[in-house]
Design an enzyme around this catalytic site. Structure first.
Site, PDB file in Angstrom:
ATOM      1  N   GLU A 270       0.786  -1.176  -0.074  1.00 59.33           N
ATOM      2  CA  GLU A 270      -0.069  -0.098  -0.115  1.00 59.33           C
ATOM      3  C   GLU A 270       0.778   1.159   0.096  1.00 59.33           C
ATOM      4  O   GLU A 270       0.458   2.222   0.500  1.00 59.33           O
ATOM      5  CB  GLU A 270      -1.176  -0.127   1.188  1.00 59.33           C
ATOM      6  CG  GLU A 270      -2.389  -0.910   0.958  1.00 59.33           C
ATOM      7  CD  GLU A 270      -2.875  -0.723  -0.342  1.00 59.33           C
ATOM      8  OE1 GLU A 270      -2.927   0.523  -0.851  1.00 59.33           O
ATOM      9  OE2 GLU A 270      -3.384  -1.524  -0.706  1.00 59.33           O
TER      10      GLU A 270
HETATM   11  C1  LIG Z   1       2.466  -9.967   0.434  1.00 59.73           C
HETATM   12  C2  LIG Z   1       2.339  -8.725  -0.765  1.00 59.73           C
HETATM   13  C3  LIG Z   1       1.250  -8.297  -1.081  1.00 59.73           C
HETATM   14  C4  LIG Z   1       0.842  -7.380  -1.962  1.00 59.73           C
HETATM   15  N1  LIG Z   1      -0.278  -6.858  -2.342  1.00 59.73           N
HETATM   16  C5  LIG Z   1      -0.304  -6.398  -3.519  1.00 59.73           C
HETATM   17  C6  LIG Z   1      -1.847  -6.266  -4.373  1.00 59.73           C
HETATM   18  O1  LIG Z   1      -2.555  -6.668  -3.746  1.00 59.73           O
HETATM   19  N2  LIG Z   1      -1.548  -5.290  -5.199  1.00 59.73           N
HETATM   20  C7  LIG Z   1      -0.724  -4.775  -5.760  1.00 59.73           C
HETATM   21  O2  LIG Z   1      -0.823  -3.886  -6.755  1.00 59.73           O
HETATM   22  N3  LIG Z   1       0.532  -4.759  -5.073  1.00 59.73           N
HETATM   23  C8  LIG Z   1       0.740  -5.620  -4.200  1.00 59.73           C
HETATM   24  N4  LIG Z   1       1.978  -5.962  -3.603  1.00 59.73           N
HETATM   25  C9  LIG Z   1       2.929  -5.022  -4.029  1.00 59.73           C
HETATM   26  C10 LIG Z   1       3.611  -3.800  -3.216  1.00 59.73           C
HETATM   27  O3  LIG Z   1       2.303  -2.940  -3.119  1.00 59.73           O
HETATM   28  C11 LIG Z   1       4.845  -3.418  -3.639  1.00 59.73           C
HETATM   29  O4  LIG Z   1       5.668  -4.443  -3.161  1.00 59.73           O
HETATM   30  C12 LIG Z   1       5.345  -2.024  -2.942  1.00 59.73           C
HETATM   31  O5  LIG Z   1       4.575  -1.288  -3.631  1.00 59.73           O
HETATM   32  C13 LIG Z   1       6.766  -1.821  -3.284  1.00 59.73           C
HETATM   33  O6  LIG Z   1       6.980  -1.685  -4.719  1.00 59.73           O
HETATM   34  P1  LIG Z   1       8.360  -2.755  -4.914  1.00 59.73           P
HETATM   35  O7  LIG Z   1       8.226  -4.208  -4.224  1.00 59.73           O
HETATM   36  O8  LIG Z   1       8.581  -2.613  -6.411  1.00 59.73           O
HETATM   37  O9  LIG Z   1       9.483  -2.059  -4.226  1.00 59.73           O
HETATM   38  P2  LIG Z   1      10.324  -0.779  -4.998  1.00 59.73           P
HETATM   39  O10 LIG Z   1       9.173   0.320  -5.416  1.00 59.73           O
HETATM   40  O11 LIG Z   1      11.409  -1.357  -5.811  1.00 59.73           O
HETATM   41  O12 LIG Z   1      11.197  -0.075  -3.709  1.00 59.73           O
HETATM   42  C14 LIG Z   1      12.290  -0.619  -2.926  1.00 59.73           C
HETATM   43  C15 LIG Z   1      12.635   0.438  -1.977  1.00 59.73           C
HETATM   44  O13 LIG Z   1      12.941   1.547  -2.613  1.00 59.73           O
HETATM   45  C16 LIG Z   1      12.047   2.778  -2.043  1.00 59.73           C
HETATM   46  N5  LIG Z   1      11.834   3.442  -3.035  1.00 59.73           N
HETATM   47  C17 LIG Z   1      11.393   3.420  -4.344  1.00 59.73           C
HETATM   48  N6  LIG Z   1      11.165   4.397  -4.980  1.00 59.73           N
HETATM   49  C18 LIG Z   1      11.299   5.558  -4.296  1.00 59.73           C
HETATM   50  C19 LIG Z   1      11.458   6.930  -4.254  1.00 59.73           C
HETATM   51  N7  LIG Z   1      10.881   7.315  -5.476  1.00 59.73           N
HETATM   52  N8  LIG Z   1      11.856   7.643  -3.475  1.00 59.73           N
HETATM   53  C20 LIG Z   1      12.262   6.980  -2.003  1.00 59.73           C
HETATM   54  N9  LIG Z   1      12.406   5.620  -2.057  1.00 59.73           N
HETATM   55  C21 LIG Z   1      11.961   5.038  -2.860  1.00 59.73           C
HETATM   56  C22 LIG Z   1      11.046   1.797  -1.405  1.00 59.73           C
HETATM   57  O14 LIG Z   1      10.430   2.969  -0.467  1.00 59.73           O
HETATM   58  C23 LIG Z   1      11.872   0.819  -1.118  1.00 59.73           C
HETATM   59  O15 LIG Z   1      12.299   0.908   0.371  1.00 59.73           O
HETATM   60  C24 LIG Z   1       2.184  -6.852  -2.414  1.00 59.73           C
HETATM   61  C25 LIG Z   1       3.526  -6.865  -1.985  1.00 59.73           C
HETATM   62  C26 LIG Z   1       3.336  -8.166  -1.116  1.00 59.73           C
HETATM   63  C27 LIG Z   1       5.079  -8.434  -0.962  1.00 59.73           C
END
Ligand SMILES: Cc1cc2nc3c(=O)[nH]c(=O)nc-3n(C[C@H](O)[C@H](O)[C@H](O)COP(=O)(O)OP(=O)(O)OC[C@H]3O[C@@H](n4cnc5c(N)ncnc54)[C@H](O)[C@@H]3O)c2cc1C
Length: 591
Positions: A439
């Protein structure tokens, strides 16, 4: 592993921390009475403890399983979900027009805390359905609402939220799933989504996916995203599920926690594209998705509160039973329960205080949502909307962060037994770990707070909130009650730190945004410890006035002010002085 809904604490936090009682007394919620609210909470507490909590362990151990595209939930899950829906819990705060009960978001928030305290993996599914209901109700066409809302409100069908793709996580604008216009007004959706919670399962006969996708001529980034409703089964003319749509689960993830909640990779378009229906306007999908996400963000904060509460209950009970060492003056032949040791008391009080502060922030956010929805005049509604917007990132990030901290302290209180799965303390810690990630990660929440929420109404939204917190501190100082110890002074100092750091942030947003971004996370924490301390003090003052549980509420508020709110001064320094060290970190990180 048992769970008891902390009804007295919840009710007190609702009435006096979130000011639900004055709202009810002024008739803000029509003829709803506090007795009605307490009856709902008591029944929800019973269902959480008797129906949901007993499944948490089997959910963790067996989890959801995947075979040939079919997801099977853990034993007992289906029956519990059905019983829960039959109780009307899914539509508690949904519009009565669609079969919901139209109760306040504030009451729904307390119930959400209970479902997730009983089992986070269980609570997670309905959390997304409720967000989907909001998005469809606010942005959908009448025809879509008529076809889908009632079944989503009853929980007969569940809703999902499809944002994430391999290259598009926090950066939603990078998504590539495509939607092409069809002659009949529908769209063909093709692409792949990952990490989709309850994307496939056996709890209901239909699953309604809310999918972000891009039209062929869409502008780049978030301005070119549209939201589509894509049902697993397309509907027959009579509204019943008919033909299978071109969407399927490819696999589910093996995760650290919430094992019973299937996290699916979803594929759209094996056979030319799934049929989707546009929600709202083309290219305006983000605003519809934000309706869904904002409610879901508060709910994820409540997951943090729920799991923290459960971890605390278990730790207190263990600390009363486990005997080690002696209290001063005890005979050498005896040993004392570990709860007598000051260091264990410190851990347990930290757990209770953080949980209760996060609960108060979440409930206050829900109350702002109620006022934004139901306020009698436009100005009041807009002010409440700004308050809800300001508090949502605090509710999500602080509460989910403390969910982990409290669960970790829970493991510590158990000693070696905490590291052993049988006690359950480890499961709380594993389950809690996801909430700061999904989220919108907590880092993204902090950026949202600083860059979008502080500047709301030219800074007036945050100033007005700081003014309210100041009046609580003045009331604490005016009582002069020695039982409150240094509370007034410490909260005054914390608020001073928050006020100075807020002005610094607002100035640096224009001057040097990188410095503001470097301090965003400690700033959010500073905001939460100052606000949480004030909200607990407000409840302590109410308890004093009413002479109900005053001893314990004052002790908790005092502990928070003297042991946690004091961190505000250091956090202020981190925000205003620490940015240079962050920005100059390249040399260290290059090694
Ligand atoms: C169990 C689980 C359930 C989930 N359920 C859903 C779902 O129902 N629907 C859905 O759509 N998604 C879902 N997700 C996905 C989840 O919302 C994403 O994993 C989350 O938004 C983070 O994206 P990412 O994993 O690509 O991390 P990334 O975006 O790659 O982030 C990695 C790190 O970099 C930081 N970061 C990234 N961009 C920036 C920035 N611009 N400035 C500062 N810091 C930054 C982040 O804070 C984080 O610490 C789920 C994930 C899990 C693990």
């Amino acid at each position: 592993m048992t769970y008891h809904a902390p009804l007295a604490d919840m009710s007190f936090a609702l009435k006096y921390g979130a000011s639900l009682l004055p709202a009810i007394e002024e008739g803000f919620f029509g003829d709803l009475t506090m007795d009605d609210v307490e009856a709902v909470l008591a029944e929800a507490g019973r269902v959480a403890a008797e129906v949901i909590a007993p499944l948490d362990r089997v959910g963790d151990q067996v989890g959801a399983t995947f075979k040939d595209g079919v997801v099977t939930t853990a034993p007992g899950w289906k029956e519990a979900y059905r019983a829960w829906c039959e109780g009307g819990w899914n539509g508690l705060a949904s519009p009565t027009e669609w079969g919901g009960q139209g109760l306040p978001q504030t009451v729904s928030a307390a119930c959400t805390e209970m479902w997730n305290g009983a089992s986070m993996a269980f609570g997670l599914g309905p959390l997304l359905t409720m967000g989907a209901i909001d998005a469809l109700d606010a942005h959908g066409s009448e025809a879509l609402k008529r076809a889908y809302l009632e079944k989503l409100v009853t929980g007969e069908w569940t809703g999902t939220m499809h944002l994430t793709e391999p290259q598009a996580g926090s950066d939603v604008g990078a998504l590539r799933t495509r939607a092409a216009r069809e002659r009949d007004g529908t769209y063909r959706v093709t692409g792949q989504k990952i990490f989709i919670t309850y994307g496939e399962h056996d709890l209901t006969e239909n699953i309604i996916h809310f999918v972000l996708a891009r039209l062929p001529d869409a502008p780049p980034g978030t301005r070119g995203i549209s939201l589509f409703l894509v049902p697993k089964f397309l509907l027959n003319a009579d509204g019943t599920p008919g033909t299978r749509n071109d969407v399927r689960a490819h696999s589910i993830e093996h995760k650290l926690g919430v094992h019973a909640s299937p996290t699916c990779t979803m594929v759209f378009g094996d056979h030319g594209g799934a049929t989707g229906f546009l929600i709202g306007q083309e290219n305006a999908g983000m605003s519809a998705m934000f309706t869904m996400m904002n409610r879901a963000r508060l709910a994820v904060g409540l997951q943090g509160v729920g799991i923290a509460e459960r971890a605390t209950q278990q730790a207190v009970s263990y600390a009363r039973e486990r005997k080690q060492g002696r209290a001063p003056g005890m005979p050498a032949t005896e040993s004392a329960p570990i709860i007598v040791h000051p260091d264990v008391k410190r851990m347990l009080m930290t757990m209770r205080a953080l949980t209760q502060a996060a609960r108060s922030i979440c409930y206050a956010t829900a109350m702002a949502l109620d006022r934004a929805e139901r306020g009698s005049d436009k100005t009041a509604r807009e002010a409440a909307h700004a308050r809800a917007s300001l508090l949502t990132p605090l509710a999500k990030a602080f509460s989910s962060d403390i969910g982990i901290e409290v669960a970790s302290l829970g493991v510590q209180v158990h000693g070696g037994m905490g590291f052993i799965e049988e006690t359950g303390a480890a499961q709380f810690y594993r389950d809690a770990r996801i909430a700061p990630i999904y989220e919108g990660t907590n880092g993204i929440q902090a950026i949202d707070l600083v860059t979008r929420k502080l500047p709301l109404a030219g800074g007036a939204a945050v100033e007005s909130y700081l003014g309210e917190l100041r009046s609580i501190v003045e009331a604490v100082n005016a009582t002069n009650d020695p039982a409150l110890g240094w509370s007034g002074l410490r909260l005054d100092e914390a608020l001073g730190s928050l006020t100075r750091a807020t002005r610094w942030m607002l100035a640096h947003l224009d001057k040097d945004v990188n410095e503001a971004l470097a301090g965003a996370t400690p700033y959010l924490r500073l905001f939460a410890v100052a606000a949480g301390g004030c909200l607990l003090a407000q409840q302590a003052l109410a308890a004093l006035r009413l002479n109900t549980d005053a001893g314990s509420r004052i002790a908790l508020a005092r502990f928070f002010a003297e042991n946690i709110a004091v961190q505000a001064a250091a956090l202020e320094r981190t925000v205003v002085e620490g940015a240079a060290g962050v920005i100059g970190a390249e040399a260290v990180l290059a090694e």
